[in-house]
Write a protein that holds these residues in place. Structure first.
Motif, PDB file in Angstrom:
ATOM      1  N   GLU A 196      20.235  38.072  54.302  1.00 38.46           N
ATOM      2  CA  GLU A 196      19.137  37.791  53.368  1.00 38.46           C
ATOM      3  C   GLU A 196      18.284  36.679  53.951  1.00 38.46           C
ATOM      4  O   GLU A 196      18.785  35.607  54.273  1.00 38.46           O
ATOM      5  N   ASP A 197      17.000  36.955  54.105  1.00 39.50           N
ATOM      6  CA  ASP A 197      16.089  35.957  54.663  1.00 39.50           C
ATOM      7  C   ASP A 197      14.660  36.370  54.320  1.00 39.50           C
ATOM      8  O   ASP A 197      14.429  37.428  53.736  1.00 39.50           O
ATOM      9  N   PHE A 198      13.691  35.522  54.703  1.00 40.18           N
ATOM     10  CA  PHE A 198      12.285  35.832  54.509  1.00 40.18           C
ATOM     11  C   PHE A 198      11.646  36.089  55.870  1.00 40.18           C
ATOM     12  O   PHE A 198      11.751  35.264  56.778  1.00 40.18           O
ATOM     13  N   ILE A 199      11.026  37.250  56.008  1.00 37.42           N
ATOM     14  CA  ILE A 199      10.327  37.624  57.228  1.00 37.42           C
ATOM     15  C   ILE A 199       8.864  37.837  56.864  1.00 37.42           C
ATOM     16  O   ILE A 199       8.557  38.671  56.009  1.00 37.42           O
ATOM     17  N   GLN A 248      16.404  46.428  52.512  1.00 40.05           N
ATOM     18  CA  GLN A 248      15.384  46.286  51.477  1.00 40.05           C
ATOM     19  C   GLN A 248      14.318  45.299  51.956  1.00 40.05           C
ATOM     20  O   GLN A 248      14.638  44.192  52.387  1.00 40.05           O
ATOM     21  N   VAL A 249      13.040  45.723  51.870  1.00 37.15           N
ATOM     22  CA  VAL A 249      11.911  44.883  52.277  1.00 37.15           C
ATOM     23  C   VAL A 249      10.972  44.728  51.094  1.00 37.15           C
ATOM     24  O   VAL A 249      10.517  45.724  50.523  1.00 37.15           O
ATOM     25  N   GLN A 265      10.540  44.996  60.567  1.00 42.05           N
ATOM     26  CA  GLN A 265       9.251  44.652  61.176  1.00 42.05           C
ATOM     27  C   GLN A 265       8.277  45.822  61.097  1.00 42.05           C
ATOM     28  O   GLN A 265       7.081  45.646  60.813  1.00 42.05           O
ATOM     29  N   LYS A 266       8.761  47.050  61.326  1.00 42.06           N
ATOM     30  CA  LYS A 266       7.891  48.224  61.253  1.00 42.06           C
ATOM     31  C   LYS A 266       7.453  48.491  59.816  1.00 42.06           C
ATOM     32  O   LYS A 266       6.305  48.863  59.560  1.00 42.06           O
ATOM     33  N   ILE A 267       8.364  48.302  58.876  1.00 44.25           N
ATOM     34  CA  ILE A 267       8.023  48.498  57.462  1.00 44.25           C
ATOM     35  C   ILE A 267       6.953  47.499  57.037  1.00 44.25           C
ATOM     36  O   ILE A 267       5.971  47.848  56.370  1.00 44.25           O
TER      37      ILE A 267
END
Length: 267
Positions: free
Chosen positions: A12-15, A38-39, A119-121
């Motif tokens: 779980e993190d923020f990208i 999940q994004v 990253q693609k999403i």
């Protein structure tokens, strides 16, 4: 050691400011775990569902473009259907969901593959989509356009406007003759004219009704979200502004709301 079954959060993190979660799901009827990604979706995104109907129409989000060889997009979780507007809406808990195709990889590899998919999403969610010509957009003036409307209005006397704003009548007459020159006006000049613009074209009673409407909506929301600082504090700032009766800021908000509401009614 006895194997634990169920859904376990493994990342779980923020990208790019989006919340990203990864889960390992161990099932009793399967030798290998399944991994899901999940994004988080934002309101202004290229939405992976139709904001108009909730069906597969009007979707510009390309599922195939967002997928990788390792992760398949399975859908969207948490989008909220508004029974009043009959539309699906994005909340803080709306996520694009992907599933790792090969559950036989180890957890470290699974996380790396899902990070690449995230990253693609995100790239697909952030992709700018030019709207079709027939789609209506609210017409909202810029501050310079508001100032231009005021100074070119023949019903507005330059002498009265000069006294109200402190701007010389000579300067105002020049703006009326050459409105394009407002593009080079100082921020202070534009700000004075915009203040008078709202006082000229907006009713105090109308703004007061708008203020009370906001108070009636935001008040109960604050009680529901008092334990959620992220949701509470921005709403509390709005509530405080309404209580203090910041007339000019409220007039600007009401103008934006009025323009957006007119478009919503036409859909």
């Amino acid at each position: 050691m006895k194997k634990k079954y169920g859904k376990n959060l493994i990342f779980e993190d923020f990208i790019h400011d989006r919340e990203v979660k990864m889960y390992r799901c161990d099932a009793q009827d399967s030798t290998f775990p399944s991994y899901t990604l999940q994004v988080q979706v934002f309101t202004l995104d290229n939405l992976p569902f139709s904001p108009l109907t909730g069906d597969q129409q009007h979707i510009f989000f390309n599922y195939a473009q967002a997928e990788t060889d390792a992760v398949k997009i399975t859908g969207v979780e948490g989008h909220f259907y508004n029974a009043i507007t009959k539309k699906y809406e994005v909340t803080d808990h709306t996520f694009v969901v992907g599933k790792l195709i090969d559950g036989q990889v180890n957890e470290k590899t699974a996380i790396e593959q899902m990070k690449k998919a995230a990253q693609k999403i995100i790239a697909e969610l952030s992709r700018h989509i030019p709207m079709p010509p027939h789609v209506k957009h609210p017409h909202i003036l810029t501050d310079v356009q508001r100032a231009e409307k005021l100074v070119t209005d023949r019903n507005v006397k330059i002498t009265v406007l000069g006294k109200a704003t402190g701007i010389s009548t000579y300067t105002l007459y020049n703006y009326r003759k050459n409105p394009d020159s407002l593009q080079k006006a100082s921020h202070e000049t534009i700000d004075r004219l915009v203040t008078k613009y709202y006082e000229t074209y907006f009713s105090r009673n109308e703004i007061e009704r708008f203020r009370m409407m906001l108070i009636s909506i935001v008040g109960p929301y604050l009680k529901e979200e008092e334990d959620n600082p992220i949701a509470y504090y921005p709403a509390h700032a709005l509530y405080t502004m309404c209580q203090k009766g910041d007339w000019h800021r409220l007039a600007k908000m009401e103008e934006l709301w009025r323009a957006s509401y007119s478009i919503e009614k036409s859909l």
